[in-house]
Scaffold this motif. Structure first.
Motif, short mmCIF file in Angstrom:
data_model
loop_
_atom_site.label_atom_id
_atom_site.label_comp_id
_atom_site.label_asym_id
_atom_site.label_seq_id
_atom_site.Cartn_x
_atom_site.Cartn_y
_atom_site.Cartn_z
N GLY A 3 -1.31 -2.39 5.30
CA GLY A 3 -1.07 -1.19 5.92
C GLY A 3 -1.68 -1.15 7.39
O GLY A 3 -1.50 -0.29 8.23
N LEU B 197 4.00 5.91 4.41
CA LEU B 197 4.01 4.54 3.59
C LEU B 197 4.73 4.81 2.31
O LEU B 197 5.61 3.96 2.04
CB LEU B 197 2.76 4.09 3.27
N GLU B 198 4.62 5.65 1.52
CA GLU B 198 5.41 5.95 0.26
C GLU B 198 7.09 6.07 0.58
O GLU B 198 7.51 5.47 0.00
CB GLU B 198 4.82 7.16 -0.37
N PRO C 248 0.67 -1.29 -0.04
CA PRO C 248 -0.09 -0.09 -0.01
C PRO C 248 0.83 1.35 0.01
O PRO C 248 1.64 1.47 0.71
CB PRO C 248 -0.73 -0.14 1.32
N ARG C 249 0.41 2.36 -0.67
CA ARG C 249 1.01 3.37 -0.60
C ARG C 249 -0.04 4.63 -0.55
O ARG C 249 -0.22 5.51 -1.46
CB ARG C 249 1.80 3.77 -2.14
N THR C 250 -0.90 4.47 0.61
CA THR C 250 -2.05 5.09 0.63
C THR C 250 -1.74 6.60 1.21
O THR C 250 -2.46 7.23 1.27
CB THR C 250 -2.85 4.51 1.67
N ASP C 251 -0.44 6.79 1.92
CA ASP C 251 -0.24 8.07 2.39
C ASP C 251 1.39 8.46 2.21
O ASP C 251 2.34 7.49 1.73
CB ASP C 251 -0.69 8.38 3.57
N GLU C 252 1.86 9.87 2.42
CA GLU C 252 3.19 9.83 2.29
C GLU C 252 4.04 9.31 3.23
O GLU C 252 5.18 9.02 2.88
CB GLU C 252 3.44 11.56 2.55
#
Length: 206
Positions: free
Chosen positions: A178, A83-84, A77-81
């Motif tokens: 996540g 995690l990215e 998951p890359r759901t917010d900055e």
């Protein structure tokens, strides 16, 4: 924070990536509401990481497991900055990690042994030395169960793929990619992959 030793003959971007991973993992955990997650975020923030000198030649993944790592990372998951940033830092560190595996204990089904590996990031066997925390990346092939086990240190998992998790006071559940799993000291716990590989960052608080 990560302290670099004098005359360190390592690429600065490795240390940089370690700092970014520690910071972004702290940010992800600190957004969890339960006190147990906040405690792990605090321990992570206070941990002192020191890059090893010299850098050891890493032990790679066995050929059987190699395709599962990019597959799981690509689906993470890359759901917010936060995690990215975490996944970017982790990807930069992957070439430097040594991968180890857990042996089966008496009475355990040993089929999981060759179907999993731990990429050691900090603590014993890790890229970074740390006296207060062990941090690793767990990878399991599809349809694999990591056996029931327990250990004195408390533990957290940042789940990066689908999978099922077990804790003795909860039973089996699916936290989802996540999600964060927390295991209190000495509780019995386990995990298992589904039809896709399981990937998770885990930490043991010493």
């Amino acid at each position: 924070m990560i302290n670099s030793r004098e005359h360190l003959s390592l690429e600065p971007d490795v240390i940089n990536s370690g700092q970014r991973l520690q910071r972004s993992l702290h940010d992800v955990l600190s957004h969890g509401t339960p006190d147990s997650i906040q405690a792990h975020a605090g321990a992570l923030d206070a941990a002192q990481w020191v890059i090893k000198k010299p850098l050891e030649t890493p032990r790679g993944l066995p050929a059987f497991l190699e395709p599962y790592l990019p597959q799981a990372l690509g689906a993470a998951p890359r759901t917010d900055e936060h995690l990215e940033a975490l996944l970017e830092a982790l990807s930069a560190l992957l070439p430097h990690l040594s991968w180890t595996h857990r042996q089966a204990q008496a009475g355990q089904d040993d089929r999981f042994v060759q179907r999993h590996r731990h990429g050691m990031i900090a603590g014993p066997g890790g890229l970074f030395e740390c006296s207060s925390l062990t941090l690793g990346l767990a990878l399991m092939a599809p349809d694999t169960r990591y056996p029931f086990h327990q250990h004195p240190p408390a533990e957290f998992y940042l789940v990066l793929s689908p999978g099922d998790w077990y804790r003795e006071d909860v039973g089996w559940w699916s936290p989802g990619a996540g999600g964060v799993v927390v295991n209190p000291p000495s509780c019995i716990h386990a995990m298992r992959s589904t039809h896709v590989p399981l990937l998770a960052l885990w930490g043991l608080i010493h």
